[in-house]
Design a protein around this motif. Sequence first.
Motif, PDB file in Angstrom:
ATOM      1  N   SER A 133      36.536 -28.905  -1.203  1.00 13.09           N
ATOM      2  CA  SER A 133      37.877 -28.355  -1.044  1.00 13.09           C
ATOM      3  C   SER A 133      38.765 -28.879  -2.169  1.00 13.09           C
ATOM      4  N   LYS A 134      39.900 -28.239  -2.325  1.00 12.88           N
ATOM      5  CA  LYS A 134      40.866 -28.675  -3.327  1.00 12.88           C
ATOM      6  C   LYS A 134      41.365 -30.087  -3.028  1.00 12.88           C
ATOM      7  N   VAL A 135      41.510 -30.356  -1.742  1.00 18.04           N
ATOM      8  CA  VAL A 135      41.964 -31.700  -1.358  1.00 18.04           C
ATOM      9  C   VAL A 135      40.972 -32.743  -1.833  1.00 18.04           C
ATOM     10  N   LEU A 136      39.657 -32.451  -1.665  1.00 20.26           N
ATOM     11  CA  LEU A 136      38.632 -33.396  -2.087  1.00 20.26           C
ATOM     12  C   LEU A 136      38.635 -33.572  -3.590  1.00 20.26           C
ATOM     13  N   GLU A 137      38.884 -32.477  -4.311  1.00 23.51           N
ATOM     14  CA  GLU A 137      38.921 -32.569  -5.771  1.00 23.51           C
ATOM     15  C   GLU A 137      40.050 -33.462  -6.244  1.00 23.51           C
ATOM     16  N   ILE A 138      41.119 -33.536  -5.461  1.00 24.66           N
ATOM     17  CA  ILE A 138      42.249 -34.401  -5.829  1.00 24.66           C
ATOM     18  C   ILE A 138      41.996 -35.836  -5.368  1.00 24.66           C
ATOM     19  N   VAL A 139      41.495 -35.943  -4.137  1.00 23.92           N
ATOM     20  CA  VAL A 139      41.331 -37.276  -3.540  1.00 23.92           C
ATOM     21  C   VAL A 139      40.197 -38.052  -4.185  1.00 23.92           C
ATOM     22  N   LEU A 140      39.086 -37.355  -4.528  1.00 25.07           N
ATOM     23  CA  LEU A 140      37.910 -38.053  -5.038  1.00 25.07           C
ATOM     24  C   LEU A 140      38.194 -38.859  -6.307  1.00 25.07           C
ATOM     25  N   PRO A 141      38.851 -38.289  -7.335  1.00 23.19           N
ATOM     26  CA  PRO A 141      39.147 -39.114  -8.520  1.00 23.19           C
ATOM     27  C   PRO A 141      40.042 -40.309  -8.205  1.00 23.19           C
ATOM     28  N   ILE A 142      41.028 -40.068  -7.308  1.00 28.62           N
ATOM     29  CA  ILE A 142      41.921 -41.176  -6.954  1.00 28.62           C
ATOM     30  C   ILE A 142      41.147 -42.267  -6.229  1.00 28.62           C
ATOM     31  N   ALA A 143      40.264 -41.837  -5.305  1.00 29.41           N
ATOM     32  CA  ALA A 143      39.464 -42.815  -4.560  1.00 29.41           C
ATOM     33  C   ALA A 143      38.536 -43.581  -5.490  1.00 29.41           C
ATOM     34  N   SER A 144      37.962 -42.869  -6.472  1.00 35.39           N
ATOM     35  CA  SER A 144      37.063 -43.532  -7.424  1.00 35.39           C
ATOM     36  C   SER A 144      37.815 -44.565  -8.251  1.00 35.39           C
ATOM     37  N   ALA A 145      39.009 -44.175  -8.723  1.00 38.22           N
ATOM     38  CA  ALA A 145      39.813 -45.124  -9.505  1.00 38.22           C
ATOM     39  C   ALA A 145      40.204 -46.326  -8.656  1.00 38.22           C
TER      40      ALA A 145
END
Length: 551
Positions: free
Chosen positions: A167-179
């Motif tokens: 989902s779009k939410v995951l595409e936004i959250v995943l990079p932030i979570a990785s950082a």
Amino acid sequence: MGLVGSANNGNATNHLLAVEFDTILNSEFDDMSGNHVGIDVNGLRSVDADNAGYYDDDATGAFRNLSLVSRRAMQVWVDFDGGSSQLNVTMAPLDVPRPRRPLLSTTVTNLSSVIDDTAYVGFSSATGILFCRHYVLGWSFRMNGAAPALNISALPTLPVTFPKPRSKVLEIVLPIASAFLVFAVAALVFVLLRRRRMYAEVKEDWEAAFGPHRFTYKDLFHATDGFSDKRLLGIGGFGRVYRGVLASKMEVAVKKVAHGSRQGMREFVAEVVSIGRLRHRNLVQLLGYCRRKGELLLVYDYMPNGSLDKHLYGDKNKMALSWEQRFRVIKGVASGLLYLHEDWEQVVVHRDIKASNVLLDKEMNARLGDFGLARLYDHGTDPHTTHVVGTMGYMAPELGHTGKASKASDVFAFGAFMLEVACGRKPIVQDATDGRLVLVDWVLDRWRAGAVTDTVDPRLAGDFVEEEAGLVLKLGLLCSHPLPGARPGMRQVMQYLDGDVPLPELSPTYQGLNMLALMQDQGFDPYIMSFPMTSMSASRPSTMSDLSGGR
């Protein structure tokens, strides 16, 4: 593995009959949608096509759409009737029986011209810039008759080749979570390294022999809340003292001392551990030590009533120590000193006996503490200490000549201590006229005047046992005699205090001798001889520490 290329698309020489399941809309082939089924003859332009789906068998005959990319298993039937040249295509979900009405039904004329004598039946697929996967889970084929039905229960399940679209939410959250994860790992490493440095200790192989006496810095750090100022009990000439509570709920006092002694650290720790073996009800128990960088931490029993000097010189509005308490304190310290000098396996010279180093437990019993300057030597031998240490007013005059602390110098300090406790005055006091009152001289003068008990602390308002007060004051003067040989030993002192042996009848003028003559007889150097004892002691009261010793 495409069917045809752009150069031969639609040529009769292709000899191709296909049923396509197309998930991509290609306008150049006149596709009707991106989710359709078509019948192709010699090319990719379908001769008949419809959206993927099926017709219900009920009375309504409603059309049900099917998505070719839904990962839902489906069944397809392709039938050709040679007599009528009729080609039917029917499809339905795997769990739905074959619908009676086909999705597509087309007449393919001259099939013999499309199919050569040799023909192949099978599957092909192709893709462009977009892709999707189709799986054939099972198939059945037969010439001249209906193909055998598939055994649905024996079919394999669809393989999982990639996750569902994000989902779009995951595409936004995943990079932030990785950082954040990278930052958290870096922060954790930093904290661990910082904690390692924070709790770093100095520990060498030879200390293994002193195992039980060694505390970890981490335990002491947590016990004192990080050596918080809220836990600070006091500041002395040799370090800060903090109250701590160990994990075992035991209360301790932790003293931080800077060490830079010329004496070997190994010898120093050995003495600390040796002193830690002292066991007496009137001594503060030294529990152990810890070494860290430029610090030595000494761990003692905690005394809830603090040091004696705070009770003697603290809040004037508080109830003063009674004479009974003072006399018990004096006897307690004397008992502890007797143990150090005579009753332990070695001789321990304390070298810093004073009110601030006497602590009171919860029953107001005296305990002599702070062995930071103490020295040990075997019975029957001479001490080898040559550094002058101690506190002015308590230091025996011979220390300025020999530099050797001894049992006799401890007795001198104890004499000053007895006078201090009885009179409620420090050994050297600066008065309002910038003069200096030396306690031993003042008590001696009052003794000569026949009123020695007039020197008793006025806060007692005369509430004291005159016989005991006279004993303490005269014994304090005797212990403060300028000649070491004239001072009693601690066993004699205890006998006098306990009343087992009467104090000798002494003339009030016994210390009225010419001090300069006494010191000349003892061989003191001309500089020392230029000062009588009282003048030497009258300099500003301060702690003279052995700076080279670092304790």
